[in-house]
Every structure is written in structure tokens, then in C-alpha cells.
Design a protein around this motif. Structure first.
Motif, PDB file in Angstrom:
ATOM      1  N   ASP A  93      20.180  -6.556   2.869  1.00  0.00           N
ATOM      2  CA  ASP A  93      19.291  -6.007   1.850  1.00  0.00           C
ATOM      3  C   ASP A  93      18.121  -5.295   2.498  1.00  0.00           C
ATOM      4  O   ASP A  93      17.743  -5.596   3.631  1.00  0.00           O
ATOM      5  CB  ASP A  93      18.760  -7.124   0.942  1.00  0.00           C
ATOM      6  CG  ASP A  93      19.795  -7.537  -0.094  1.00  0.00           C
ATOM      7  OD1 ASP A  93      20.858  -6.896  -0.143  1.00  0.00           O
ATOM      8  OD2 ASP A  93      19.522  -8.490  -0.841  1.00  0.00           O
ATOM      9  N   ASP A  95      15.014  -5.378   1.399  1.00  0.00           N
ATOM     10  CA  ASP A  95      13.713  -5.931   1.014  1.00  0.00           C
ATOM     11  C   ASP A  95      13.232  -7.000   1.986  1.00  0.00           C
ATOM     12  O   ASP A  95      12.282  -7.715   1.712  1.00  0.00           O
ATOM     13  CB  ASP A  95      13.767  -6.493  -0.405  1.00  0.00           C
ATOM     14  CG  ASP A  95      14.838  -7.556  -0.560  1.00  0.00           C
ATOM     15  OD1 ASP A  95      15.507  -7.858   0.440  1.00  0.00           O
ATOM     16  OD2 ASP A  95      15.003  -8.074  -1.670  1.00  0.00           O
ATOM     17  N   GLN A  97      14.543  -9.726   2.709  1.00  0.00           N
ATOM     18  CA  GLN A  97      14.874 -11.113   2.387  1.00  0.00           C
ATOM     19  C   GLN A  97      15.923 -11.629   3.370  1.00  0.00           C
ATOM     20  O   GLN A  97      16.028 -12.825   3.590  1.00  0.00           O
ATOM     21  CB  GLN A  97      15.425 -11.213   0.959  1.00  0.00           C
ATOM     22  CG  GLN A  97      14.330 -11.198  -0.083  1.00  0.00           C
ATOM     23  CD  GLN A  97      14.830 -11.708  -1.419  1.00  0.00           C
ATOM     24  OE1 GLN A  97      15.617 -11.068  -2.085  1.00  0.00           O
ATOM     25  NE2 GLN A  97      14.375 -12.877  -1.793  1.00  0.00           N
ATOM     26  N   ARG A 195      16.333 -18.018   3.488  1.00  0.00           N
ATOM     27  CA  ARG A 195      16.097 -16.723   2.867  1.00  0.00           C
ATOM     28  C   ARG A 195      14.616 -16.552   2.599  1.00  0.00           C
ATOM     29  O   ARG A 195      13.983 -17.394   1.978  1.00  0.00           O
ATOM     30  CB  ARG A 195      16.889 -16.626   1.561  1.00  0.00           C
ATOM     31  CG  ARG A 195      16.905 -15.228   0.972  1.00  0.00           C
ATOM     32  CD  ARG A 195      18.132 -15.080   0.102  1.00  0.00           C
ATOM     33  NE  ARG A 195      18.084 -13.941  -0.796  1.00  0.00           N
ATOM     34  CZ  ARG A 195      18.514 -12.722  -0.467  1.00  0.00           C
ATOM     35  NH1 ARG A 195      18.958 -12.484   0.747  1.00  0.00           N
ATOM     36  NH2 ARG A 195      18.483 -11.744  -1.345  1.00  0.00           N
ATOM     37  N   ARG A 198      10.692 -11.805  -0.827  1.00  0.00           N
ATOM     38  CA  ARG A 198      10.657 -10.361  -0.731  1.00  0.00           C
ATOM     39  C   ARG A 198       9.415  -9.921   0.047  1.00  0.00           C
ATOM     40  O   ARG A 198       8.343 -10.470  -0.157  1.00  0.00           O
ATOM     41  CB  ARG A 198      10.529  -9.828  -2.143  1.00  0.00           C
ATOM     42  CG  ARG A 198      11.577  -8.844  -2.501  1.00  0.00           C
ATOM     43  CD  ARG A 198      11.504  -8.487  -3.948  1.00  0.00           C
ATOM     44  NE  ARG A 198      12.661  -7.648  -4.190  1.00  0.00           N
ATOM     45  CZ  ARG A 198      12.739  -6.407  -3.792  1.00  0.00           C
ATOM     46  NH1 ARG A 198      11.727  -5.825  -3.178  1.00  0.00           N
ATOM     47  NH2 ARG A 198      13.831  -5.717  -3.989  1.00  0.00           N
TER      48      ARG A 198
HETATM   49 MG    MG Z   1      15.955  -9.212  -2.801  1.00  0.00          MG
END
Ligand code: MG
Ligand code: UDP
Length: 307
Positions: A93, A95, A97, A195, A198
């Protein structure tokens, strides 16, 4: 020498892009192998594209695929896979994350001969409700699916080019990449990670889109809901048959006749509810069949920069 492709879907990430670029450069420096980064601009309407263009102009290893409009996260990943030339392709991703710092570990497993290195989220920094929903989703799909889909494993993964070839040849429009990756087989291994939250901005995938993705996952990888309809039908039929026998018995052999419209209405409503439910389940499959038979292209490319 191996070539790596890093595929990153981007939708309105202007606040994160500079930091993403910076952290990617740090990590890829330790790979000692050539690489390309495919940024898929999924119809952003902020400055994301301009920023990507700047990055590309300075460093042509960063390539841009720009969609004509927003097609969604899974489709953006698919487009990146279609263009990737690497011997190994990393999906992540945009962002932050998914920490890019995990790349060396993923690559090490690939060099050991694994075709798929997927990542398992041991924790996530999201609202309680969302965490609960994700947990439930992964467990439902795990128990319903006909292929073994690992739990808590999202898109963040490394794929060997043989797996990429398989995914490219999967024609379905309703794409649930984590499921398709598991379906492909080969040698797969999972690594754990935490994780992150953001880096900036709020999730582009609102609750309705997450639910849509969850349903895509479940209905494309399981026929159990359809079978459930049969089971429900059998159950209701059996119960009503037994009930009928009992009423008959009461009428013929005892003096307690059974009366009351409440029971009639309730059973009618119950059966009606079951019928609507199963119709809905069938509808889910039909709408997906409809999407598939339209045979529209999966995405439309507006600009291709650096390929
Ligand atoms: Mg995300
Ligand atoms: N994204 C995308 N198209 C979309 C929505 C999101 O390409 O329609 C990108 C987004 O820019 C990010 C990644 O997909 O890089 C994951 O999106 P998000 O963080 O919103 O999803 P979540 O982490 O909540 O699953």
C-alpha cells in the motif's frame, strides 16, 4: 542479478508520497539489485500525480501508470502486476501501513526458493470496530473457502514471476488478490508484522468498500453460501413437516385442537424471510456473473510514464 518490481496503488496520497519515496530509497539501497517502482495512480484528484511526476523526472526507476478514473485498490494492483517486469514483484500500500523495511526479509525468503511471501498482521492500529470486523472476515473466509486462505494476510506480499503470470491470466473482474494469490499454490510462506497506522490522511477505503471487498472475497472463493440455502430450505421443510404431523395427531387423538393465527403468521413470516435471504445470496452470485459476462476491460490507462 534479479530485477525487483514494487507495485504501489496510489489514490490521493499527496501527504504521504514524499515520505514513501524517502523510505523506499533507504530500503532499496540495501537490496543491491536493480529495481523498478510502479506507482499506479488510481484517479487521484489531489496533487499525487504531479508529485509522482516529479519523482519520476529525478529517478526514472519510478514509473507511473495513471488510470482514467478511480477503479479501486484491487484493480490498481492488478494493473501494476500486468506491467511489472521483475523476477519478483512486491505489492504494498502507498499509505505506509505496510512498512517497506520488511522488503529485505521478504526477498531473503524468495531467494530461499519461496514463490510467495505473504505477510500476516499480528496487530493493527485501527479502531476497535474495524479490527473486530477484519478478524471476523478473515475467519469466515478461512472456514468457507475451498482453498486455504491464510488468516490476517492482506495484499502486502512478494510474488515470484511465475505467480505473477498466473494472476495475470486469471480473467475475473471481481478481484480479491489475497485469495487469488493463495489459490495459485506454489511454495508459500508467511511472515509476521505489526501494521502501522496510516502515515497521513484518512483511509480511502470507507466501510462500504471494505464490505464490498469482503463480499467479493467470500463469494468468489466459496460456494458454501449457496449450499447454505439448500440446508436452510431442508431444515424449514423438515420442521414444518414435523409440525404438521403433530397438529394432525392433536386433532385426531386428543381433544386439544390447536388454534391461533399467531403461529400461522409467524411461520409464514419465517418462511418468507428464508426465501428472501436465499434469493439475496443467489443475487450476489448473479450480480458477479453479470460483471464477468460484460467482459469490459478491467481498467483504462490515461498515461503511461517511464515504461
Ligand atoms: Mg491503508
Ligand atoms: N487506494 C487506491 N484506490 C482506491 C482506494 C485506495 O489505489 O480506490 C490505495 C491507497 O492510496 C493506498 C492503498 O490503496 O495506497 C490502501 O488504501 P487504504 O489505506 O484506503 O485502505 P486500507 O488500508 O484501509 O485497507
Amino acid at each position: 542479478m534479479a530485477l525487483y518490481s514494487i507495485v504501489i496503488p496510489i489514490y490521493n496520497e499527496e501527504q504521504t508520497l514524499p515520505e514513501l519515496h524517502h523510505r523506499l530509497l533507504n530500503v532499496t539501497a540495501s537490496l543491491h539489485d536493480p529495481y523498478e517502482v510502479i506507482l499506479v495512480d488510481d484517479g487521484s484528484d489531489d496533487r499525487s500525480f504531479a508529485l509522482m511526476k516529479e519523482i519520476h523526472d529525478k529517478d526514472p526507476r519510478f514509473k507511473i501508470l495513471r488510470f482514467s478514473r478511480n477503479f479501486g485498490h484491487q484493480v490498481a494492483i492488478s494493473a501494476g502486476l500486468d506491467m511489472a517486469e521483475g523476477d519478483a514483484v512486491i505489492l504494498m500500500d502507498g499509505d505506509l501501513q505496510d512498512p517497506p523495511e520488511l522488503l529485505p526479509q521478504m526477498v531473503a525468503h524468495w531467494k530461499d526458493g519461496y514463490h510467495v511471501v505473504y505477510t500476516v498482521k499480528k496487530s493493527r492500529k485501527e479502531s476497535r470496530l474495524k479490527r473486530l470486523a477484519f478478524r471476523a472476515f478473515y475467519r469466515i473466509i478461512h472456514s468457507l473457502s475451498s482453498v486455504e486462505i491464510p488468516m490476517d494476510a492482506g495484499n502486502f506480499s512478494l510474488l515470484d514471476k511465475s505467480v505473477v503470470a498466473v494472476l495475470r491470466n486469471m480473467p475475473e473482474r471481481n478481484r480479491y488478490i489475497s485469495g487469488m494469490r493463495a489459490w495459485s499454490g506454489f511454495r508459500q510462506i508467511g511472515i509476521n508484522y505489526h501494521r502501522e497506522a496510516r502515515f497521513a490522511g484518512s483511509p480511502q477505503m470507507g466501510l462500504p468498500r471494505l464490505i464490498h471487498l469482503a463480499l467479493d472475497g467470500i463469494f468468489s472463493f466459496s460456494n458454501v453460501p449457496l449450499r447454505l440455502a439448500i440446508l436452510l430450505g431442508l431444515l424449514v421443510a423438515f420442521l414444518s413437516f414435523a409440525g404438521g404431523l403433530f397438529v394432525l395427531y392433536a386433532k385426531l387423538f386428543t381433544d386439544k385442537a390447536i388454534l391461533g393465527w399467531a403461529s400461522t403468521i409467524l411461520s409464514v413470516l419465517f418462511v418468507g424471510g428464508m426465501i428472501l435471504l436465499t434469493l439475496g445470496v443467489i443475487g450476489e452470485y448473479i450480480s458477479r456473473i453479470y460483471e464477468e459476462v460484460k467482459r469490459r476491460p478491467l481498467y483504462i490507462i490515461r498515461d503511461k510514464i517511464g515504461f
